[in-house]
Write an enzyme that holds these catalytic residues in place. Structure first.
Site, mmCIF file in Angstrom:
data_model
loop_
_atom_site.group_PDB
_atom_site.id
_atom_site.type_symbol
_atom_site.label_atom_id
_atom_site.label_comp_id
_atom_site.label_asym_id
_atom_site.label_seq_id
_atom_site.Cartn_x
_atom_site.Cartn_y
_atom_site.Cartn_z
ATOM 1 N N ARG A 1 11.868 -6.924 5.501
ATOM 2 C CA ARG A 1 11.932 -5.457 5.397
ATOM 3 C C ARG A 1 12.967 -4.879 6.363
ATOM 4 O O ARG A 1 13.071 -5.313 7.510
ATOM 5 C CB ARG A 1 10.551 -4.905 5.730
ATOM 6 C CG ARG A 1 10.395 -3.458 5.396
ATOM 7 C CD ARG A 1 8.983 -3.167 5.042
ATOM 8 N NE ARG A 1 8.181 -2.923 6.243
ATOM 9 C CZ ARG A 1 6.910 -2.535 6.173
ATOM 10 N NH1 ARG A 1 6.309 -2.383 5.025
ATOM 11 N NH2 ARG A 1 6.247 -2.325 7.274
ATOM 12 N N ARG B 1 11.956 -3.005 12.103
ATOM 13 C CA ARG B 1 10.964 -2.334 12.940
ATOM 14 C C ARG B 1 10.396 -3.323 13.942
ATOM 15 O O ARG B 1 10.210 -4.486 13.626
ATOM 16 C CB ARG B 1 9.809 -1.839 12.044
ATOM 17 C CG ARG B 1 9.825 -0.366 11.824
ATOM 18 C CD ARG B 1 8.912 0.051 10.700
ATOM 19 N NE ARG B 1 7.556 -0.481 10.735
ATOM 20 C CZ ARG B 1 6.635 -0.203 9.808
ATOM 21 N NH1 ARG B 1 6.929 0.597 8.802
ATOM 22 N NH2 ARG B 1 5.427 -0.724 9.878
ATOM 23 N N ARG C 1 -0.454 -8.842 13.419
ATOM 24 C CA ARG C 1 -1.028 -7.853 12.485
ATOM 25 C C ARG C 1 -1.918 -8.545 11.453
ATOM 26 O O ARG C 1 -2.959 -8.015 11.076
ATOM 27 C CB ARG C 1 0.096 -7.076 11.784
ATOM 28 C CG ARG C 1 0.769 -6.070 12.698
ATOM 29 C CD ARG C 1 2.121 -5.653 12.173
ATOM 30 N NE ARG C 1 2.041 -4.700 11.090
ATOM 31 C CZ ARG C 1 3.072 -4.411 10.288
ATOM 32 N NH1 ARG C 1 4.229 -5.016 10.441
ATOM 33 N NH2 ARG C 1 2.933 -3.520 9.342
ATOM 34 N N ARG D 1 -9.533 0.974 9.369
ATOM 35 C CA ARG D 1 -9.085 -0.386 9.630
ATOM 36 C C ARG D 1 -10.109 -1.164 10.442
ATOM 37 O O ARG D 1 -9.909 -2.350 10.698
ATOM 38 C CB ARG D 1 -7.786 -0.342 10.429
ATOM 39 C CG ARG D 1 -6.540 -0.612 9.601
ATOM 40 C CD ARG D 1 -5.365 -0.445 10.537
ATOM 41 N NE ARG D 1 -4.201 -1.167 10.180
ATOM 42 C CZ ARG D 1 -3.131 -0.607 9.597
ATOM 43 N NH1 ARG D 1 -3.149 0.636 9.235
ATOM 44 N NH2 ARG D 1 -2.062 -1.325 9.390
ATOM 45 N N LYS E 1 0.826 -1.218 0.000
ATOM 46 C CA LYS E 1 0.000 0.000 0.000
ATOM 47 C C LYS E 1 0.861 1.270 0.000
ATOM 48 O O LYS E 1 0.613 2.181 -0.765
ATOM 49 C CB LYS E 1 -0.935 0.032 1.214
ATOM 50 C CG LYS E 1 -1.924 -1.110 1.273
ATOM 51 C CD LYS E 1 -2.954 -0.881 2.366
ATOM 52 C CE LYS E 1 -2.392 -0.896 3.769
ATOM 53 N NZ LYS E 1 -1.824 -2.189 4.204
#
Ligand code: AMP
Length: 208
Positions: free
Chosen positions: A122, A155, A166, A88, A13
């Site tokens: 990531r 992160r 998540r 969300r 996104k």
């Protein structure tokens, strides 16, 4: 044009939103980015949000709804905006409906395995926020940002346990929005599991 981009964490996104908003010349409103900046600046919102974010939980609806209300009131949103990461939950979607009219909802569809692979590989620059991927977009020097020389980190919410949380939160809280926007005939689904270039091509067609 007022657009909502939906999809699993790791669906791409953020990457696609940047390209799309430049093309349309509208602001890219990423609630994740706003919250991360608030955490960095140690604002009251940031201090409240940090513990939720680090664990992969959602920040409470009232905080998020107020944040978006304030943001889309601003002058730069007069010609439209793209929401990345909001709404969300159903209460967020219902609140948004009261304050704005949405023209299009685009879902970037990816399989869970693709999302997990993208998120767990990531690496994010501690200093400027630039993102890399250990396989698909490696930095020139391992652990160092090409852009600013900052240190690349994983992160807290890209660690395995938080990623799984998540995805679970997405399934329970966010997935019902797909049916909600489909009923309103606002929904377009795009296969986000392909290359960045292929996805953006379809996205641009879908908003013309
Ligand atoms: P993102 O970068 O969009 O994946 O967002 C990172 C984290 O910020 C999420 O895992 C949530 O903890 C929090 N967050 C972002 N947007 C929202 C939202 N609309 N509602 C609740 N929490 C959010």
């Amino acid at each position: 044009m007022r657009i909502i981009l939906l999809g699993l964490p790791g669906a791409g996104k953020g990457t696609q939103a940047k390209i799309l908003t430049e093309e349309l010349n509208i602001p890219h409103i990423s609630t994740g980015d706003i919250l991360r900046k608030a955490i960095e600046d140690k604002t009251p919102l940031g201090l409240k949000a940090k513990e939720y974010i680090d664990k992969g939980h959602l920040v409470p609806d009232d905080l998020m709804i107020n944040l978006i209300k304030e943001r889309i009131k601003r002058k730069d949103c007069r010609e439209g905006f793209l929401l990345d990461g909001f709404p969300r939950t159903m209460p967020q979607a219902e609140a948004l409906e009261k304050i704005s009219t949405i023209d299009k909802v685009i879902k970037l569809k990816v399989e869970d395995e693709v999302a997990i692979e993208r998120l767990s590989g990531r690496r994010t620059c501690k200093k400027c926020g630039a993102m890399y991927h250990i396989i698909y977009l490696p930095p020139k020097r391992e652990g160092i940002c090409d852009r600013c020389g900052g240190e690349l980190i994983i992160r807290e919410d890209d660690k395995r346990e938080a990623i799984l949380k998540r995805l679970e939160v997405y399934r329970e809280e966010t997935r019902p929005l797909i049916g909600y926007y489909r009923k309103k005939e606002l929904l377009t689904i795009i296969d986000g599991g392909r290359s960045k270039e292929e996805v953006i091509k379809d996205l641009l067609i879908s908003i013309r």
